[in-house]
Design a protein around this motif. Structure first.
Motif, short mmCIF file in Angstrom:
data_model
loop_
_atom_site.label_atom_id
_atom_site.label_comp_id
_atom_site.label_asym_id
_atom_site.label_seq_id
_atom_site.Cartn_x
_atom_site.Cartn_y
_atom_site.Cartn_z
N ILE A 416 0.82 -1.20 0.00
CA ILE A 416 0.00 0.00 0.00
C ILE A 416 0.86 1.26 0.00
N GLU A 417 1.90 1.28 0.85
CA GLU A 417 2.72 2.50 0.87
C GLU A 417 3.47 2.66 -0.45
N LYS A 418 3.79 1.55 -1.10
CA LYS A 418 4.43 1.64 -2.41
C LYS A 418 3.44 2.20 -3.44
N ALA A 419 2.20 1.74 -3.39
CA ALA A 419 1.18 2.27 -4.30
C ALA A 419 1.00 3.76 -4.11
N LEU A 420 1.09 4.23 -2.87
CA LEU A 420 0.96 5.66 -2.59
C LEU A 420 2.14 6.43 -3.17
N ARG A 421 3.34 5.87 -3.08
CA ARG A 421 4.49 6.53 -3.71
C ARG A 421 4.36 6.54 -5.22
N ASP A 422 3.90 5.43 -5.77
CA ASP A 422 3.79 5.31 -7.23
C ASP A 422 2.69 6.21 -7.79
N VAL A 423 1.56 6.29 -7.12
CA VAL A 423 0.41 7.01 -7.68
C VAL A 423 0.67 8.50 -7.76
N ARG A 424 1.58 8.99 -6.94
CA ARG A 424 1.86 10.43 -6.98
C ARG A 424 2.39 10.87 -8.34
N LEU A 425 3.14 9.99 -8.99
CA LEU A 425 3.71 10.35 -10.29
C LEU A 425 2.64 10.49 -11.36
N THR A 426 1.53 9.76 -11.23
CA THR A 426 0.48 9.86 -12.24
C THR A 426 -0.16 11.24 -12.27
N ARG A 427 0.00 12.00 -11.20
CA ARG A 427 -0.55 13.35 -11.14
C ARG A 427 0.41 14.39 -11.72
N ILE A 428 1.61 13.92 -12.13
CA ILE A 428 2.64 14.84 -12.60
C ILE A 428 2.92 14.65 -14.08
N PHE A 429 3.17 13.39 -14.50
CA PHE A 429 3.55 13.25 -15.90
C PHE A 429 2.33 13.25 -16.83
N GLU A 430 2.60 13.37 -18.13
CA GLU A 430 1.57 13.63 -19.14
C GLU A 430 0.87 14.95 -18.86
N GLY A 431 1.65 15.88 -18.34
CA GLY A 431 1.10 17.17 -17.93
C GLY A 431 0.63 17.11 -16.50
N THR A 432 1.03 18.06 -15.68
CA THR A 432 0.55 18.09 -14.30
C THR A 432 -0.98 18.17 -14.30
N ASN A 433 -1.57 17.80 -13.20
CA ASN A 433 -3.04 17.85 -13.15
C ASN A 433 -3.57 19.28 -13.27
N GLN A 434 -2.77 20.25 -12.84
CA GLN A 434 -3.20 21.63 -13.03
C GLN A 434 -3.25 21.98 -14.53
N ILE A 435 -2.24 21.56 -15.27
CA ILE A 435 -2.21 21.81 -16.71
C ILE A 435 -3.35 21.08 -17.40
N ASN A 436 -3.68 19.88 -16.94
CA ASN A 436 -4.77 19.13 -17.55
C ASN A 436 -6.13 19.78 -17.28
N ARG A 437 -6.27 20.43 -16.15
CA ARG A 437 -7.50 21.20 -15.92
C ARG A 437 -7.62 22.34 -16.93
N LEU A 438 -6.50 23.00 -17.18
CA LEU A 438 -6.51 24.07 -18.17
C LEU A 438 -6.74 23.52 -19.58
N ALA A 439 -6.23 22.32 -19.84
CA ALA A 439 -6.43 21.71 -21.16
C ALA A 439 -7.90 21.42 -21.42
N LEU A 440 -8.64 21.07 -20.36
CA LEU A 440 -10.09 20.86 -20.51
C LEU A 440 -10.76 22.16 -20.98
N ILE A 441 -10.44 23.26 -20.31
CA ILE A 441 -11.05 24.55 -20.68
C ILE A 441 -10.60 24.98 -22.06
N GLU A 442 -9.32 24.76 -22.38
CA GLU A 442 -8.81 25.13 -23.70
C GLU A 442 -9.60 24.44 -24.82
N ASP A 443 -9.84 23.15 -24.65
CA ASP A 443 -10.54 22.40 -25.68
C ASP A 443 -12.00 22.81 -25.78
N TRP A 444 -12.55 23.28 -24.69
CA TRP A 444 -13.98 23.64 -24.61
C TRP A 444 -14.21 25.11 -24.99
#
Length: 460
Positions: A416-444
């Motif tokens: 579980i603690e490994k999953a918590l360390r690993d999952v943090r990276l999914t919020r960073i790569f392929e664009g940070t989650n903040q950038i992806n929020r902006l990408a939603l608005i950009e496309d809309w």
């Protein structure tokens, strides 16, 4: 857990007041409407998939359990190697994955290893199934195997049959023969991360990797960083600006790792997904022939954005897999652990926490499958939405699972603690989650600016 002893607070499943067994006693119409089998939830979801994807999901799970699970903890706890030859354990994983056809899934047979019926469905759907199954076992090995496809994607999207036949097909066949040849995807630079994934920032960003015109091709100079699998890749899809121009001139160049002037500077000491290296790459007048320019000159920006629209769905699936792994570990721990002569699962508070975690994981998967099955041409709005929302929610599940274990130690706590360390990276790569929020608005944006009245908003 003793299967004959009901969970505290619940009747035995064969009790007259327990509805499950009674549904089977209905007449035919009642059984058709109400009765359901006692089926594992993973099997239940698999049964709802098209046959070709159901078989693919089973294949991915079998490899993850048989090949990845036995070495996952060993690789996560191994000392960090700044750079150097491929560790033997990693090489064996890649050899076995290649021979199993798992490194050639982007093309159908005989060019790759995928089965033809799978291409009746959106490509991203199958890769979501793959990344979830791998991530549920180990995030690092998942990234090791899946980042390869990110590097391949620009070549496929550019759509040049000659390049696909000359560059991708031989690599896929080499993988199947047991000689790993991986691809990597290089966009991030030391001076700009999210700038290369969002148009407004790119407009003012000064590119760090530049391509200079030379006889017969181009000479690339500069550095890329945080490149998943860049230390092991044979081919790297590198995005560079043309000399004297800005990001609007971005072009994709395929660089071979044995090229003169190419060097892996180092790999990052990472908190999570440690089995996959995040490399800093140096290009010192690296020559790329005109034939290895992917897509048109100055076409790299749109090629990059199209790639990200495809890849953000699998990143969401990575997070679902990591949350699922944490949830499964918490479930097993609760059923097997006793506290003051009671099983944890007998405590109503624990039951409610587990129910919440299961509901979140399954709703995330259902939402992702519903969206991606209709995304043969992925829309940026939907890909970015799935990426930022699902990865945020998955981290909450991992945190909740770790809280459930409190100060306990052992295999479940480590997973579980490994999953918590690993999952943090999914919020960073392929664009940070903040950038992806902006990408939603950009496309809309076109719909948002086309309001019929001050009180009428476009439907969501």
């Amino acid at each position: 857990m003793n299967a004959t002893l009901p969970i505290s607070g619940f009747l035995p499943v064969d009790h007259p007041l327990s509805p499950r067994a009674q549904f089977a006693q209905f007449r035919l119409i009642g059984r058709l409407l109400a009765a359901y089998p006692d089926q594992d939830l993973w099997d239940l979801d698999s049964a709802r998939l098209p046959r070709s994807l159901r078989q693919a999901r089973q294949r991915f799970r079998q490899f993850a359990v048989a090949e990845m699970m036995p070495v996952a903890q060993r690789l996560d706890q191994a000392p960090h190697s700044p750079s150097g030859p491929m560790p033997s354990v990693v090489r064996q994983i890649l050899i076995r994955a290649g021979r199993a056809g798992l490194l050639g899934e982007a093309l159908p047979r005989p060019w790759g290893s995928a089965h033809w019926p799978e291409f009746a469905h959106a490509m991203a759907w199958k890769f979501c199934l793959m990344t979830e199954e791998y991530a549920a076992v180990d995030g690092g090995l998942m990234l090791l195997l899946c980042a390869h496809y990110l590097g391949v994607m620009p070549i496929l999207l550019a759509g040049d049959p000659g390049q696909i036949r000359r560059l991708v097909v031989p690599a896929f066949r080499s993988n199947q023969a047991g000689d790993p040849q991986l691809f990597a995807y290089a966009i991030t630079e030391p001076g700009g991360g999210s700038d290369v994934e969002e148009g407004h920032g790119a407009q003012v960003y000064r590119p760090g990797v530049v391509a200079r015109r030379v006889r017969g091709g181009w000479a690339l100079s500069g550095r890329k960083c945080f490149i998943s699998g860049g230390d092991l890749a044979t081919y790297i899809s590198v995005f560079a600006a043309l000399q004297g121009e800005g990001m609007e001139s971005w072009t994709c160049f395929l660089v071979r790792s044995d090229s003169a002037g190419f060097r892996v500077v180092r790999t990052e000491l990472k908190m999570g997904m440690r089995a996959s290296g995040a490399a800093e790459l140096e290009f010192d007048q690296v020559f790329v022939a005109d034939a290895d320019v992917i897509g048109p000159l100055r076409g790299g920006w749109t090629l990059n954005r199209a790639t990200l629209n495809l890849s953000r769905f699998p990143v969401a699936a990575m997070a679902v897999g990591l949350a699922r792994g944490a949830c499964e570990a918490a479930l097993a721990f609760s059923c097997q652990t006793r506290l003051n002569d009671h099983r944890l699962i007998d405590l109503q508070e624990v039951q409610c926490q587990l129910a919440e975690m299961v509901a979140v994981v399954r709703s995330l998967r259902a939402g992702l499958w519903h969206t991606v099955r209709h995304s043969r041409q992925p829309r940026q709005l939907e890909a970015s939405m799935c990426k930022f929302h699902f990865t945020d929610q998955a981290q909450l599940v991992c945190e909740q699972a770790l809280e459930l274990l409190s100060n306990q130690r052992g295999p479940a706590a480590y997973r579980i603690e490994k999953a918590l360390r690993d999952v943090r990276l999914t919020r960073i790569f392929e664009g940070t989650n903040q950038i992806n929020r902006l990408a939603l608005i950009e496309d809309w944006q076109p719909q948002l600016l086309n309001q019929t009245s001050p009180t009428h908003c476009r439907g969501i």
